[in-house]
Write a protein that holds these residues in place. Structure first.
Motif, PDB file in Angstrom:
ATOM      1  N   UNK A 203       0.820  -1.210   0.000  1.00 27.38           N
ATOM      2  CA  UNK A 203       0.000   0.000   0.000  1.00 27.38           C
ATOM      3  C   UNK A 203       0.859   1.268   0.000  1.00 27.38           C
ATOM      4  N   UNK A 204       1.863   1.303   0.852  1.00 33.79           N
ATOM      5  CA  UNK A 204       2.680   2.516   0.967  1.00 33.79           C
ATOM      6  C   UNK A 204       3.503   2.762  -0.304  1.00 33.79           C
ATOM      7  N   UNK A 206       2.432   2.126  -3.193  1.00 31.82           N
ATOM      8  CA  UNK A 206       1.452   2.762  -4.067  1.00 31.82           C
ATOM      9  C   UNK A 206       1.361   4.261  -3.803  1.00 31.82           C
ATOM     10  N   UNK A 207       1.488   4.634  -2.534  1.00 35.56           N
ATOM     11  CA  UNK A 207       1.469   6.067  -2.214  1.00 35.56           C
ATOM     12  C   UNK A 207       2.699   6.751  -2.825  1.00 35.56           C
ATOM     13  N   UNK A 210       2.005   7.367  -6.387  1.00 37.44           N
ATOM     14  CA  UNK A 210       1.009   8.426  -6.571  1.00 37.44           C
ATOM     15  C   UNK A 210       1.558   9.791  -6.162  1.00 37.44           C
ATOM     16  N   UNK A 342       2.116  20.230  -1.399  1.00 33.26           N
ATOM     17  CA  UNK A 342       1.605  19.144  -0.586  1.00 33.26           C
ATOM     18  C   UNK A 342       1.753  17.842  -1.363  1.00 33.26           C
ATOM     19  N   UNK A 343       2.311  16.820  -0.714  1.00 35.66           N
ATOM     20  CA  UNK A 343       2.470  15.525  -1.372  1.00 35.66           C
ATOM     21  C   UNK A 343       1.265  14.671  -1.003  1.00 35.66           C
ATOM     22  N   UNK A 344       0.532  14.248  -2.021  1.00 32.67           N
ATOM     23  CA  UNK A 344      -0.778  13.672  -1.749  1.00 32.67           C
ATOM     24  C   UNK A 344      -1.035  12.335  -2.427  1.00 32.67           C
ATOM     25  N   UNK A 345      -1.734  11.458  -1.700  1.00 35.91           N
ATOM     26  CA  UNK A 345      -2.145  10.158  -2.238  1.00 35.91           C
ATOM     27  C   UNK A 345      -3.525  10.203  -2.874  1.00 35.91           C
ATOM     28  N   UNK A 346      -4.225  11.327  -2.662  1.00 41.11           N
ATOM     29  CA  UNK A 346      -5.467  11.555  -3.396  1.00 41.11           C
ATOM     30  C   UNK A 346      -5.065  12.058  -4.776  1.00 41.11           C
ATOM     31  N   UNK A 347      -5.900  11.827  -5.789  1.00 46.48           N
ATOM     32  CA  UNK A 347      -5.585  12.443  -7.074  1.00 46.48           C
ATOM     33  C   UNK A 347      -5.584  13.947  -6.861  1.00 46.48           C
ATOM     34  N   UNK A 352      -0.766  19.727  -5.801  1.00 45.92           N
ATOM     35  CA  UNK A 352      -0.916  18.617  -4.862  1.00 45.92           C
ATOM     36  C   UNK A 352      -2.224  18.632  -4.102  1.00 45.92           C
ATOM     37  N   UNK A 353      -3.128  19.521  -4.486  1.00 46.37           N
ATOM     38  CA  UNK A 353      -4.413  19.565  -3.793  1.00 46.37           C
ATOM     39  C   UNK A 353      -5.448  18.725  -4.524  1.00 46.37           C
ATOM     40  N   UNK A 354      -6.420  18.180  -3.770  1.00 50.16           N
ATOM     41  CA  UNK A 354      -7.341  17.194  -4.333  1.00 50.16           C
ATOM     42  C   UNK A 354      -8.146  17.733  -5.508  1.00 50.16           C
TER      43      UNK A 354
ATOM     44  N   UNK B  84       3.916  19.780   3.442  1.00 48.31           N
ATOM     45  CA  UNK B  84       3.084  18.795   4.102  1.00 48.31           C
ATOM     46  C   UNK B  84       2.845  17.569   3.256  1.00 48.31           C
TER      47      UNK B  84
ATOM     48  N   UNK C 226      -3.193   4.501  -4.867  1.00 45.85           N
ATOM     49  CA  UNK C 226      -3.239   5.000  -3.499  1.00 45.85           C
ATOM     50  C   UNK C 226      -4.666   5.392  -3.136  1.00 45.85           C
ATOM     51  N   UNK C 228      -6.309   7.813  -4.259  1.00 45.77           N
ATOM     52  CA  UNK C 228      -6.862   8.019  -5.593  1.00 45.77           C
ATOM     53  C   UNK C 228      -8.102   8.881  -5.660  1.00 45.77           C
TER      54      UNK C 228
END
Ligand SMILES: Cc1ncc(C[n+]2csc(CCOP(=O)(O)OP(=O)(O)O)c2C)c(N)n1
Ligand SMILES: Cc1ncc(C[n+]2csc(CCOP(=O)(O)OP(=O)(O)O)c2C)c(N)n1
Ligand code: SF4
Ligand code: SF4
Ligand SMILES: [Mg+2]
Ligand SMILES: [Mg+2]
Lengths: 530, 321, 530, 321
Positions: A203-204, A206-207, A210, A342-347, A352-354, B84, C226, C228
């Motif tokens: 899982x990590x 995968x982050x 992403x 921001x480093x993000x796992x959301x798209x 880096x914001x959702x 962050x 991730x 996602x």
């Protein structure tokens, strides 16, 4: 007691010989540890001694079947599980890859003679650990598991000298997360494990794919699946390394081919992880991990990478620019326009914001994938060893480098027109392999993994998918032992080379156990209490 | 929580920032996306208090790091303009640990929820506490899984009706204070989203503490578990009972006050029934892992004189010939 | 207020309409929850209302771009992140697969008219949950995650009626382990999750493969990698399902194609898990999970499986016979010869006890793989829809069943000679597909995942590897939205079908984001504070 | 620990065993592979005590289930002839939980090491304890990772020189008793591999307890951490100090004795320095999850009369037309 030049085999868990005494060839084997690991303890007289017997049987190619008979007789009468334990110890010793011990002496002489670079001697895990240090890796985290542990033990011991830290985490999930914290902080970090632990890191990783975070993951492969055969060799984690993550999560996969290459592959991994801000797998295995080889001392002043993070202030910064390859900048870096990343796992969008934008998800998915295509363009196509064109091309990856090349030599001596291609970059593959393929009638990958449901080894499957080249087949085995040269030739050329001398333990059931139930069942002797 | 010097990091890399003129840190500078939380969500107050503390402390902007796992509360980093990361569910403690160990010059703030911290993240929480890794970890406890829409959380009380306990929760909940005390967290406090002044005080004390500092904040989920924290909200007729800490003024009253260094006394406070008491339960200044690793590095490097990395590795190779 | 036959769209998180009142078509959508999930809260007036706006835009095919402009204008002036949030809400609503809502009424009428089996209406996750109950699954464990949660919520609520238990575990590692405990105890169990949670189950699923334990794993796919795009649809976990484990760890992978099939695939999964004593993946996705469809009521008395474990005493028992398929027998079963079985993740002999034998490891590896070959022999080859032979064969899997079949219909109407093949069994594949392939000039898989480094979707990659059939290509997309019929035709026949009416959001960058940086960047509007 | 009746399981499936003649359970019948442990390993004594208890209790052979994670100690199931499973590292508690919840007729025994239980398995341990799932969990604590050859374990004391702490361990170790008490384990005991009689007593009391019963046993790793437990071994000049439990004989002496139902008192005992005391630290008879889930099932099924599974599902479908 031991004559000069003799081989000194010792239990490196208990003995510390004076390695400066250059009269002997020292072969340190963690006999106690390996026995404990193979059996779950040293099992009294069934343990260490018989492990060593297996070891010697391998080194001097003694008759395995005969020795197994002797062992079985010796413990006959006792509870059969005792015989089973003894045989496990023997097989563990036999499976232990000591490498070409008897050629070491030759190598040492070589040093005196030639004026070449001096040679240094170590096992693959040590070479890997020092390769990482040369690559500028100063931080890492892991959790013990065979055969990965010694990499983390070397790093835990060595890194403080370089101002770094290696943390033993509570588990592999924590270890990979710690390593990502180190990388995020500006220091390219390493984590690693073997089968079960790599699965936990899925899982990590995968982050990391992403969030586009540089990271090195070492997978020192062992016999699988699950807990499998912890002390045996196998190459069955290639598919997982490439396809293991959920979603489309591009990552880079490299494989070391020799002990020396364990050192250099780490430097290549560091280069790629930084340049493409991506997780990079290094695949090694049990045989490289513990095999001791001598190689030319690396030119450190030329090679060593400065780990220092660049924190010079930026006017502005986008962590995920659509038209460039992401470059991670560490916290502590001032961004003068005041917009921090921001480093993000959301798209995410470029900052880096959702985002929920269909177009952005497509574009970012493509961005993450296309950097691997860019990387593929710069990977050199490996040279073909042996005949540049002919009847048969062997393709290998990882620790099978030696036996495959020897097989080509021996095959050529016996009139085969054949060559070998050995891949260090497995994902992405170098471009242009098709040009090599068209020069051969047959293409056979030689792999220490299973033929799978459709009859092809893991690398063969990948090559067939990319090239749709029906010539590509594979010779695979899963007996947990390194390849023997004749075994390769016999497997690649069925019916031929049978006359070659040398013991081949698994020839009868190579590739498929079904026909040989009884043969295999003969090995299943723990009738005692089930 | 952060240190001036950075010998802990290779080649002092961490101090390589050039100086450009800077004005005092203000709310506008550290504000990022407009929070997406539901109107009335307790988490707003946490964000507000955090802004205020950052302003008051006037930290270097680039040295503020906000991290989180996954959850409504874990969206926090998107609302703070600073370096962050929004990580994965339950693993943010080890992520923060890596940053803290490698970069003593940074201020590492971690935010998350009860599910993220006590359910999937429980083991990392315990080991981060045990190893006493330097960071401030703020847990927004709403007794429910918010982001995934009302399932039972590890802190949901028995009887709570959720999507996964339609007839009411039956498992005994985690007691966050007990878990943190027994795991060895070196600063442990408890506060309430409606008590902004108290919350700020707890955050500041956590920042001033060297070690693994955890604040549990009762933060209402108005959408899926409304009013649950009213019993501790004076405005809603509840009582917000504060822990009276020893003043060491050897008065008789002081006898009765709480000694924050007394682990057993802290555990006893943790046994009080809901809503319990608020403030600092426990604080100890045992060495951090950051300091212990640093000491090992310094001892090791001392022996090596000021050899360069190349020289050190070369020496090692020479012994392998 | 609402005229008879009208569609009643309601927030199923807050409203409980009287479903017995059959005058309206009820479309329950968890508006609050989905908004919370998409945004991390309902974000005041930017949240639910605008989510519903997106929903309606999708249902009545309104002009997306125009509405997005309106939203942007409405919140103009405010912090741009507010606009971004509003657009995320809109896109989440737009991405929500409500299915052919407007045809429901038609379906209800149908009931009155025909004398067929009555129809029942539910969403895919509910159908899956009840399918599992029909399959005799009485125990399971999971951890919440969208879009899997509702499966576990239904099971947690329903299983007690059947004397069973569903446990909400502390995490996915615990959940899969609990489920394996249930299976070991004699009750075939289920666990499930989506992307991140499935990744966490990797190690334990490997144990199930090695120990040969029956288990059903539901993966309700969502946008990856991730975290996602939690509320969007994607089919990007196929490779992980097949190749995700370390070592050679065979497992079965099925995919549901419609809401109705969610019910029947569960029964097929149970059948296979028991007969072959193996872990079985059921792949579904966001669109099936929440789409509401009516289908013929299943014939329960015929279908329902008795969960009762067979614990009749055995004279003797081998858990891992080399010449048979493993059959797990539960604890509580007396074994009269007194030799009890052990289920082991270490390589083992026929009684489950550890072995170091090369031959046994090869034989057991083959045993575990060959049972999948046996299964492949009994899987029916799916029928080709449309032209049995012709120019173009579309191949699909999972939730794309509807649009692909509609595309074939529409394509044929427009003169294309084409057919469609839809796969429910993805690993192992049914045998004999090659016979179908040779009847078409082009073979194009249509998939909601990325084209990967080499330009092929995940199913295309698998088919190419097995058949080395260069005709096989793929049309893929990763915009997180379900396929539109014309989108498929336009993608499969570049340049053709452009005249077809209807909005296609991602056409411009289908397959590759690179050329369209600006187009995509236009979507990246959170310049506010980055 | 096991229950006679099995209404908890669908259709009473769990009781479907036919009766064939059986003789008394004896050591030979429950002995499997000859243990592979190193000569002198503390784990031998645990196995011996376990055999003795099984014989004494004369359990139905087929209802004995031994489970384990990974480690030297976790090889245990291979040495016991009975239904069993050798699972993965750190996840055996949830595996055992599934078996326990579905099959109240079985005797579920779980064995493992300190790394398996307190490091990688720590979170499952806590939640298994909190939910009070009925099983006997025996932890063979040797303060080291044995199977992987001497790395620092979560219970290794500060200063212990291992392969991962060449200059000595620096992290504060886990305190197993504290963790178990705060997590809510309902039976918590501590024993020593050299004290077989005491060990057997603890195992029997754990078996008689309904709930999550954990025994920590100091079990020496002669290969990688010899002599560490001598301070608690009278034969080696140490002292094996037993917990004096209250007899409720209201004598003055009894005042000083330990009340096993007193959580705070148990926590206080857990604070004693190594080697500490041995015996039962804590015991409470709060309801097990097994019982709570069963109650829910019974209430639900009552409402349904004795409808068959088909009828129940059909009813549900009828409402979806
Ligand atoms: C590995 C994994 N499992 C599950 C999820 C789904 N998930 C997201 S947040 C969450 C829990 C949220 O609860 P909490 O941590 O209390 O935060 P809150 O939303 O209440 O603030 C879950 C289960 C996930 N994202 N990843
Ligand atoms: C996921 C995973 N990580 C690591 C390992 C390697 N490993 C096997 S046993 C063990 C720890 C052993 O220590 P302990 O649990 O204390 O048991 P002991 O051998 O000391 O009895 C480890 C790290 C593994 N098998 N699986
Ligand atoms: S769902 Fe609850 S926790 Fe999440 S934002 Fe809304 S109120 Fe806050
Ligand atoms: S290594 Fe230690 S724990 Fe393992 S069997 Fe030997 S003595 Fe026992
Ligand atoms: Mg919460
Ligand atoms: Mg141990």
């Amino acid at each position: 007691f031991l004559k000069e030049g003799g081989v000194l085999l010792y239990d490196s868990d208990n003995v510390e010989p004076n390695l400066d005494d250059k009269r002997f060839v020292y072969v340190g084997v963690p006999i106690t540890g390996l026995t404990v690991e193979a059996l779950g303890g040293t099992a009294k007289d069934k343990g260490k001694n018989i492990f060593v017997l297996g070891l010697i049987t391998k080194i001097f190619s003694l008759d395995v079947e005969k020795l197994k008979r002797i062992i079985t007789e010796k413990f006959a009468g006792k509870d059969e599980s005792i015989v089973n334990t003894a045989l496990m110890a023997f097989q563990a010793g036999y499976a232990y890859p000591v490498g070409k011990v008897l050629t070491h002496r030759y190598q040492f002489e070589k040093i005196e003679k030639t004026g070449e670079r001096p040679q240094i001697t170590m096992d693959g895990n040590t070479a890997l650990a020092f390769g990482l240090i040369a690559a500028g890796v100063r931080y890492g985290a892991g959790y013990p598991i065979t055969p990965w542990s010694s990499v983390m033990e070397v790093l835990r011991t060595q890194l403080p000298k370089y101002g770094g830290i290696f943390v033993q985490a509570e588990d592999e999930l924590g270890a990979v997360s710690l390593a990502l914290g180190f990388s995020f902080s500006g220091y390219l970090a390493v984590t690693g494990s073997a089968g079960p632990g790599i699965s936990l890191k899925t899982e990590a990783i995968g982050w990391a794919s992403m969030a586009e975070m540089p990271l090195i993951i070492c997978n020192i492969q062992r016999g699988g699946p699950s807990t499998g055969l912890p002390t045996n060799v196998e190459q069955s984690d290639l598919h997982q390394a490439i396809y293991g993550g959920h979603g489309d999560s591009p990552r880079v996969v490299l494989a070391a081919s020799t002990v020396e290459d364990c050192f250099y592959i780490a430097i290549e991994a560091g280069r790629i992880a930084r340049k493409y801000s991506t997780p990079v797998f290094i695949l090694s295995d049990t045989s490289l991990a513990t095999r001791i080889e001598a190689f030319d001392e690396p030119d450190l002043p030329k090679l060593m990478v400065d780990p220092k993070p660049d924190m010079t202030p930026r006017a502005t910064h986008k962590p995920y620019p659509l038209d460039q390859i992401t470059q991670h900048i560490p916290p502590g870096t001032r961004i003068l326009d005041g917009k921090y990343p921001l480093m993000s796992g959301l798209e995410h969008d470029e900052m880096g914001h959702p985002t929920g934008s269909p177009k952005l998800h497509m574009a970012m998915t493509a961005k993450r994938r296309n950097k691997l295509r860019k990387l593929a363009e710069e990977i050199p196509v490996p040279e073909v060893y042996g005949d540049p064109n002919g009847d048969t091309l062997l393709i290998g990856w990882g620790s099978t480098y030696g036996p495959i090349h020897d097989a080509v030599k021996l095959g050529q001596e016996n009139g085969e027109k054949m060559g070998a291609l050995h891949l260090r970059h497995l994902h992405p593959l170098p471009n242009g392999l098709e040009k090599i393929f068209k020069n051969f009638k047959r293409i056979v990958t030689v792999e220490m993994n299973d033929q799978g449901v459709y009859g092809f080894g893991q690398l063969a499957t990948i090559l067939r998918a990319r090239y749709c080249e029906p010539k590509i087949e594979s010779f695979t085995k899963t007996d947990g032992l390194t390849f023997r040269v004749k075994e390769i030739l016999q497997g690649v050329f069925p019916g031929k080379f049978v006359s070659l001398r040398g013991y081949s333990p698994n020839r009868p059931i190579a590739g498929n156990g079904e026909q040989d139930v009884n043969l295999a069942r003969a090995e299943s002797i723990s009738q005692g209490a089930g | 929580m952060s240190e001036a010097n950075t010998n802990g990091s290779p080649n002092g890399g961490a101090t390589a920032t050039a100086e450009a003129p800077r004005e005092k840190l203000n709310k506008k500078a550290i504000t990022a996306d407009h929070p997406t939380w539901c109107p009335g969500c307790g988490d707003f107050a946490v964000l507000a208090s955090f802004y205020k503390v950052l302003e008051k402390r006037n930290l270097d902007h680039e040295k503020i790091v906000t991290l989180a796992g996954i959850g409504c509360s874990s969206r926090f980093p998107y609302f703070v303009n600073g370096h962050g990361a929004h990580f994965i569910h339950g693993r943010a403690v080890p992520l923060a640990s890596g940053i803290s160990l490698a970069r003593p010059d940074l201020n590492v703030f971690l935010f998350g929820g009860d599910g993220d911290g006590f359910s999937i993240g429980g083991n990392h929480l315990n080991h981060g506490a045990r190893k006493n890794i330097n960071m401030v970890y703020f847990i927004m406890d709403n007794f429910v899984y918010g982001l995934t829409k009302k399932q039972t959380s590890p802190t949901s009380p028995i009887g709570f009706k959720s999507k996964t306990d339609p007839t009411g929760a039956i498992d005994m909940p985690v007691n966050p204070m007990k878990q943190l005390i027994s795991a060895g967290a070196s600063f442990i406090a408890r506060t309430h989203a409606t008590q902004v002044k108290h919350m700020m005080e707890m955050i500041e004390r956590a920042m001033d503490h060297q070690g693994f500092s955890v604040i549990e904040c009762l933060s209402e989920c108005v959408e899926f578990y409304p009013d649950v924290f009213d019993p501790a909200d004076p405005k809603k007729g509840g009582s917000f009972e504060l822990i009276q800490e020893k003043k060491w003024d050897n008065t008789p009253e002081d006898e009765l006050r709480h000694d924050v260094t007394d682990e057993l006394a802290a555990y006893k406070l943790a046994q009080l029934p809901f809503p319990g008491v608020f403030g600092v339960f426990y604080q100890s200044d045992r060495p951090t892992k950051n300091a212990l690793e640093k000491k090992w590095i310094e001892n090791t490097r001392e022996k090596l004189g000021n050899a360069t990395d190349v020289e050190i590795l070369q020496k090692t190779f020479d012994r392998m010939k």
